[in-house]
Design a protein around this motif. Structure first.
Motif, PDB file in Angstrom:
ATOM      1  N   ILE A  87      80.499  75.343  44.072  1.00  0.00           N
ATOM      2  CA  ILE A  87      80.284  74.479  42.911  1.00  0.00           C
ATOM      3  C   ILE A  87      80.300  75.330  41.646  1.00  0.00           C
ATOM      4  CG2 ILE A  87      78.687  72.875  41.793  1.00  0.00           C
ATOM      5  CD1 ILE A  87      77.647  72.168  44.603  1.00  0.00           C
ATOM      6  N   GLN A 141      80.191  74.248  35.319  1.00  0.00           N
ATOM      7  CA  GLN A 141      80.264  72.949  34.646  1.00  0.00           C
ATOM      8  C   GLN A 141      79.784  71.830  35.576  1.00  0.00           C
ATOM      9  OE1 GLN A 141      83.944  71.938  32.674  1.00  0.00           O
ATOM     10  NE2 GLN A 141      83.441  69.773  32.649  1.00  0.00           N
ATOM     11  N   SER A 142      80.185  71.892  36.824  1.00  0.00           N
ATOM     12  CA  SER A 142      79.733  70.881  37.785  1.00  0.00           C
ATOM     13  C   SER A 142      78.221  70.932  37.952  1.00  0.00           C
ATOM     14  CB  SER A 142      80.420  71.074  39.128  1.00  0.00           C
ATOM     15  OG  SER A 142      81.792  70.773  39.025  1.00  0.00           O
ATOM     16  N   ILE A 195      75.869  67.797  37.190  1.00  0.00           N
ATOM     17  CA  ILE A 195      75.106  67.254  38.316  1.00  0.00           C
ATOM     18  C   ILE A 195      73.615  67.264  37.977  1.00  0.00           C
ATOM     19  CG2 ILE A 195      74.395  67.684  40.703  1.00  0.00           C
ATOM     20  CD1 ILE A 195      77.316  68.663  41.204  1.00  0.00           C
TER      21      ILE A 195
END
Length: 138
Positions: free
Chosen positions: A60, A63-64, A68
């Protein structure tokens, strides 16, 4: 296939409101939300481990992770307010007003995600908004 998942989501969201309204009687809404969140945490991590995808956490990107985490904060706030509203209001009025998230999402998806909006989407959003406003009026 996404339509079936969305429909199942709606069914379980409906059950959430009914079960929460019954269960929250005489319970602090923040405590009830914490208990609910713990159950969700155990259930979802169980699914992750059962499906064997826990090792993908390292893939991951930053940015994710940020989005999230922001999504989790927004979900937590939504649930806290939702349970408080259910505790003091009627589920049959709280749940439809909560669904104002649909037209808000339509607007934000257009403004932020640049998703296209067509006539049917606009009319649907307006109908949901109108129905929610009707339920706000006494």
């Amino acid at each position: 296939m996404w339509k079936y998942y969305a429909l199942l989501s709606a069914v379980f969201a409906s059950l959430t409101a009914i079960f929460a309204k019954i269960g929250i009687k005489g319970v602090n809404s923040d405590l009830a939300t914490a208990i609910r969140t713990t159950i969700i945490l155990l259930l979802t991590w169980g699914i992750v481990f059962f499906s064997g995808v826990e090792d993908r956490i390292k893939d991951i990107g930053l940015q994710s992770w940020v989005f999230i985490i922001l999504s989790g904060v927004a979900t937590g706030c939504s649930w806290l307010f939702y349970f408080k509203a259910l505790q003091i209001g009627c589920a049959s009025r709280v749940a439809p007003i909560d669904k104002l998230s649909v037209p808000i999402t339509i607007c934000l998806s257009f403004l932020i995600l640049r998703e296209p909006v067509n006539f049917k989407t606009i009319i649907g959003g307006l109908l949901i908004t109108g129905g929610s406003i009707m339920l706000l009026l006494k």
